[in-house]
Design a protein around this motif. Structure first.
Motif, mmCIF file in Angstrom:
data_model
loop_
_atom_site.group_PDB
_atom_site.id
_atom_site.type_symbol
_atom_site.label_atom_id
_atom_site.label_comp_id
_atom_site.label_asym_id
_atom_site.label_seq_id
_atom_site.Cartn_x
_atom_site.Cartn_y
_atom_site.Cartn_z
ATOM 1 N N TRP A 7 32.024 40.843 37.586
ATOM 2 C CA TRP A 7 32.485 41.002 36.207
ATOM 3 C C TRP A 7 33.759 41.833 36.147
ATOM 4 N N ARG A 8 33.835 42.892 36.949
ATOM 5 C CA ARG A 8 35.004 43.757 36.906
ATOM 6 C C ARG A 8 36.210 43.119 37.580
ATOM 7 N N GLU A 9 36.010 42.439 38.702
ATOM 8 C CA GLU A 9 37.124 41.862 39.449
ATOM 9 C C GLU A 9 36.773 40.430 39.871
ATOM 10 N N PRO A 10 36.724 39.490 38.920
ATOM 11 C CA PRO A 10 36.338 38.120 39.278
ATOM 12 C C PRO A 10 37.329 37.449 40.213
ATOM 13 N N ALA A 11 38.602 37.861 40.175
ATOM 14 C CA ALA A 11 39.595 37.240 41.050
ATOM 15 C C ALA A 11 39.324 37.545 42.519
ATOM 16 N N ARG A 12 38.646 38.660 42.807
ATOM 17 C CA ARG A 12 38.338 39.002 44.189
ATOM 18 C C ARG A 12 37.055 38.326 44.671
ATOM 19 N N HIS A 13 36.370 37.650 43.768
ATOM 20 C CA HIS A 13 35.155 36.901 44.113
ATOM 21 C C HIS A 13 35.302 35.497 43.523
ATOM 22 N N PRO A 14 36.230 34.703 44.061
ATOM 23 C CA PRO A 14 36.544 33.417 43.418
ATOM 24 C C PRO A 14 35.379 32.452 43.363
ATOM 25 N N HIS A 15 34.428 32.559 44.301
ATOM 26 C CA HIS A 15 33.311 31.617 44.272
ATOM 27 C C HIS A 15 32.278 32.007 43.217
ATOM 28 N N THR A 16 31.770 33.241 43.302
ATOM 29 C CA THR A 16 30.767 33.682 42.343
ATOM 30 C C THR A 16 31.377 33.990 40.981
ATOM 31 N N GLY A 17 32.670 34.231 40.923
ATOM 32 C CA GLY A 17 33.304 34.543 39.653
ATOM 33 C C GLY A 17 33.976 33.375 38.978
ATOM 34 N N GLN A 18 33.704 32.139 39.466
ATOM 35 C CA GLN A 18 34.416 30.997 38.897
ATOM 36 C C GLN A 18 34.014 30.728 37.449
ATOM 37 N N GLN A 19 32.772 31.069 37.067
ATOM 38 C CA GLN A 19 32.397 30.894 35.668
ATOM 39 C C GLN A 19 33.272 31.743 34.763
ATOM 40 N N LEU A 53 36.221 33.126 35.495
ATOM 41 C CA LEU A 53 37.623 32.737 35.600
ATOM 42 C C LEU A 53 37.908 31.451 34.833
ATOM 43 N N GLN A 54 37.084 30.421 35.071
ATOM 44 C CA GLN A 54 37.332 29.151 34.409
ATOM 45 C C GLN A 54 37.021 29.222 32.921
ATOM 46 N N GLY A 55 35.974 29.972 32.561
ATOM 47 C CA GLY A 55 35.686 30.140 31.142
ATOM 48 C C GLY A 55 36.804 30.878 30.416
ATOM 49 N N GLY A 56 37.325 31.955 31.025
ATOM 50 C CA GLY A 56 38.438 32.676 30.412
ATOM 51 C C GLY A 56 39.689 31.820 30.303
ATOM 52 N N ALA A 57 39.950 31.018 31.342
ATOM 53 C CA ALA A 57 41.117 30.131 31.290
ATOM 54 C C ALA A 57 40.968 29.090 30.185
ATOM 55 N N ALA A 58 39.750 28.574 29.994
ATOM 56 C CA ALA A 58 39.524 27.585 28.943
ATOM 57 C C ALA A 58 39.716 28.189 27.561
ATOM 58 N N VAL A 59 39.225 29.416 27.355
ATOM 59 C CA VAL A 59 39.400 30.084 26.063
ATOM 60 C C VAL A 59 40.879 30.349 25.800
ATOM 61 N N ALA A 60 41.605 30.809 26.827
ATOM 62 C CA ALA A 60 43.034 31.084 26.654
ATOM 63 C C ALA A 60 43.806 29.810 26.353
#
Length: 781
Positions: free
Chosen positions: A610-622, A624-631
């Motif tokens: 949650w704090r650093e999703p970019a450093r965990h691209p596999h587990t943080g893809q929800q 990252l991709q959710g934030g990109a979709a909202v933006a």
């Protein structure tokens, strides 16, 4: 929503949302899929098959190979490193690369040979060196003694292991036995020079199955046969599951025919480059043609709604002329307006059941049929009452908006699977709405339930709720059991039990505390605590997620706050409010914390992602991709027109968000329709919560002013029940928005009304709305 103009506005808004769904159907582009796939081979030939040849979803380029031997017998084989396909036979289904352990003489993992000494019940015993190992699908024992837990094992795993050692075999939790690694511990048998998880023994359908990991680096043999390179005949195979797709299997001489049964890719035109041995029988997707039974039942339900609508309009006109209704007639169901509501409710209920049965049979209704069914279900609520109330009206609009989002997902997806969410939601909405309205009409013609009857009703609901929770622990997983989520029914029962007990406790006076038999009533107060503990244990043991625990804490705090206010304990209410503010202040503190300082555990990793999703691209893809979709959605949607120009069209990159139909449905909605539409959604959600809380306050005041103790108890019961339902609903909305907007490190809660959550809709939302509608009617009399 207490006036005729407001009701007319509600009808118009509902009609507009269903008109948008109809427009999406009309604008949906043509799509084709294979109705049948024929593979023709001569003896001795073979053909690799994968996602292109089979239109298989989540399959690799060469996922399986079919071949005919010299005698003409068909076989299927899988290459190394693929997800094993599942073969369905008359005796059941089994995954390639696995074999039933009973009946084997030995199996080998790498260079280690393990010889089976006996089979006992649902377990087996085998020898490894001088040791005897026993495994029953739950616990591995070395020389009759269970092994200690593995270092770093989660608390839930330790609790499950202790449970399995203490209870009879029929009540144990299924836990697999893994081979490999350098340590004997828990349900792991360490083998030298073999990676952990290379092979596994697991219990399924009452039998033990030995399987090899798809990426196993060493051989896994069962009686000398290599499980990784298994080749099995297709003579008795009835179905074949490859990736996320499923096919019926039919062999006729030189031709193998695969008939898609579940989830195949769609094509924009009936032309795909295929090998010479493979041919497709094309079929165009139809959004208007479907099961005749579904169309017939849905049309009957929709036509039945015209009678109460016409009578309601006539009654309203007569009432305004002043010929029948006096100026101050109580706001209750109009007799003429509800003449046909009962039969219409039953027809809507039957139509929903027919739709579900068609989906189960593999013949889903047409999308247009589901649209008509959903419209009939929602307008049924308006046909049964002149005044749905603030919560009821806002909830109807939210349900229609959720249906629109699910239809957009189904039409914009690249395969056939996604429309099933729309079909299922429409069917469950019809079933729940028909049952709720039928119950409301039945209850309106009867006297109010007594305390004893309410207690028997709650007991009758508690037993199946707890039984289903136990079944989930024993045989299910975090997705539920028997295709339902028992926790949704348990939440409703928990709210009812707690409301009844708090209503009783609040009504006891000081003198009544000495009445005979009163102590026995305290036994009934234990029931909510027991159910609460059952829910808590289920959330701890069965689900690797802390969001259910947070949901229960929010509900418990809200109920304590409501009781403190009702009992006049201002100090307790202030203390609870202060604790809530202090808890909310921890979120900014967590955001400012150093991720490296978080503990190395499952929940610690959640916080780090949650704090650093970019450093965990596999587990943080929800995230990252959710934030990109909202933006990408901005204020006015990805198309700049609030999603109106993309109705029915390709959903784009938002489809790649994991669990976009459930936990991350709000991200898709904001991407499609923008933050402005999101603000309208937030306003409607706030209106539902405000309506429920306002109704609870009115019931509490009515109870305080009542002179009859039965009326006072009923008012308090309704107040606490609506308050508890609002607390659970508010918790769902808070956690879901917090997840999608990365406010809190919580995952795993679908958004009420918007997400495709069948159990949440049928067992919690619709009953809560039915209770609100019924109590609103009783309070207005």
């Amino acid at each position: 929503m207490n006036g005729t103009p407001t009701l007319s506005l509600l009808r118009f808004a509902l009609s507009a949302l269903f008109a948008l769904q109809l427009l999406a159907l009309l604008r949906a582009p043509a799509a084709w899929q294979p109705a049948a796939i024929a593979i023709t081979l001569a003896p001795g030939q073979s053909q690799p098959l994968g996602r292109r040849e089979l239109a298989a979803v989540q399959a690799q380029a060469d996922h399986v190979t079919v071949r005919r031997d010299g005698a003409g017998t068909w076989y299927v084989a899988m290459p190394d490193g693929v997800r094993p396909p599942v073969l369905g036979r008359a005796t059941g289904e089994n995954r390639m690369g696995s074999v039933a352990a009973h009946g084997l003489r030995s199996f080998q993992v790498g260079a280690v040979v393990l010889r089976l000494s006996e089979a006992h019940g649902q377990g087996i015993a085998f020898l490894h060196g001088a040791r005897r190992w026993d495994y029953d699908g739950a616990t591995l024992r070395r020389d009759g003694v269970a092994q200690p837990p593995c270092p770093g094992a989660a608390l839930t795993a330790r609790i499950a292991a202790a449970w399995n050692r203490a209870v009879p075999g029929a009540l144990t939790l299924a836990r697999g036995l893994t081979f490999g690694g350098n340590l004997h511990c828990g349900n792991r048998l360490g083998l030298e020079d073999v990676a952990a998880g290379t092979a596994q023994l697991a219990r399924k359908d009452g039998a033990l199955w030995l399987s090899a990991a798809p990426d196993a680096a060493v051989a896994v043999l069962a009686d000398g046969a290599d499980l990784r390179a298994s080749s099995q005949p297709l003579a008795d195979v009835r179905s074949l599951a490859i990736g996320a797709s499923r096919y019926g299997v039919a062999v006729a001489g030189a031709t193998l025919t695969l008939t898609p049964q579940r989830r195949v890719a769609l094509a924009g035109q009936p032309a795909v480059e295929l090998p010479p041995a493979v041919t497709w029988d094309w079929r165009q997707r139809s959004l208007w043609r479907g099961s005749a039974a579904a169309w017939l039942s849905t049309s009957a339900a929709a036509l039945a709604l015209l009678l109460p609508a016409a009578l309601g309009a006539a009654a309203g006109q007569t009432g305004r002329r002043g010929n029948i209704l006096p100026p101050r007639t109580p706001s209750r169901l109009l007799p003429r307006a509800t003449v046909g509501v009962g039969p219409a409710a039953m027809l809507v209920l039957v139509a929903g059941c027919v739709s579900l049965a068609c989906q189960r049979a593999g013949q889903p209704p047409a999308a247009a049929c589901s649209l008509l069914l959903a419209a009939a279900a929602l307008f049924l609520w308006l046909a049964g009452a002149r005044r749905p109330g603030l919560a009821g009206g806002a909830a109807l609009l939210l349900l229609a908006a959720g249906l629109l989002a699910q239809l957009e997902l189904g039409l914009g997806a690249p395969d056939t699977w996604w429309l099933r969410h729309y079909h299922k939601t429409a069917a469950l909405l019809a079933v729940g709405s028909g049952a709720a309205m039928a119950w409301r009409l039945w209850a309106a013609r009867r006297a109010a339930l007594s305390q004893r009857q309410v207690e028997w009703l709650l007991a009758a609901l508690t037993v199946p709720a707890l039984a289903l929770l136990a079944a989930q622990v024993l045989w299910g997983d975090e997705t539920g059991v028997f295709d339902i989520q028992p926790v949704e029914l348990a939440k409703l029962v928990l709210a009812g039990l707690t409301a009844h007990c708090l209503a009783l406790r609040l009504g006891w006076s000081t003198d009544a505390a000495m009445m005979p038999g009163l102590r026995a009533r305290w036994l009934r107060l234990v029931a909510p605590a027991l159910l609460f503990l059952a829910l808590l244990g289920c959330a701890l043991v069965q689900v690797d997620d802390y969001s259910p625990l947070i949901l229960l804490v929010l509900w418990a705090g809200a109920m304590a706050f409501a009781y403190a206010l009702a009992a006049g304990r201002r100090g307790g209410a202030a203390l609870l409010a202060g604790l809530a503010l202090a808890a909310s202040a921890t979120v900014p503190a967590l955001q400012a914390a150093d991720p490296a300082s978080l503990p190395a555990s499952f929940y610690g990793e959640r916080f780090q992602v949650w704090r650093e999703p970019a450093r965990h691209p596999h587990t943080g893809q929800q995230l990252l991709q959710g934030g990109a979709a909202v933006a990408a959605g901005g204020w006015f949607g990805a198309d700049g027109m609030l999603g109106l120009s993309t109705l029915g069209r390709d959903a784009g990159q938002a489809m790649a968000i994991p669990a976009v139909q459930d936990d991350f449905a709000p991200s898709f909605f904001l991407n499609r329709h923008g933050l402005l539409a999101g603000l309208l959604l937030w306003g409607l959600q706030a209106a539902v919560l405000a309506g429920l809380v306002g109704a609870a306050v009115r019931h509490a005041r009515r109870a305080a002013a009542a002179r009859d103790f039965r009326q006072a108890w009923a008012g308090r019961l309704h107040a606490f029940l609506l308050c508890g339902g609002a607390a659970f609903l508010g918790g769902h909305l808070l956690l879901s928005w917090g997840t999608n907007l990365a406010i809190v490190p919580v995952m795993g809660q679908p958004m009420s009304f918007l997400s495709a959550g069948g159990s949440h809709l049928l067992f919690f939302l619709l009953p809560l709305l039915g209770i609100h509608a019924a109590t609103a009617h009783s309070s207005q009399e």
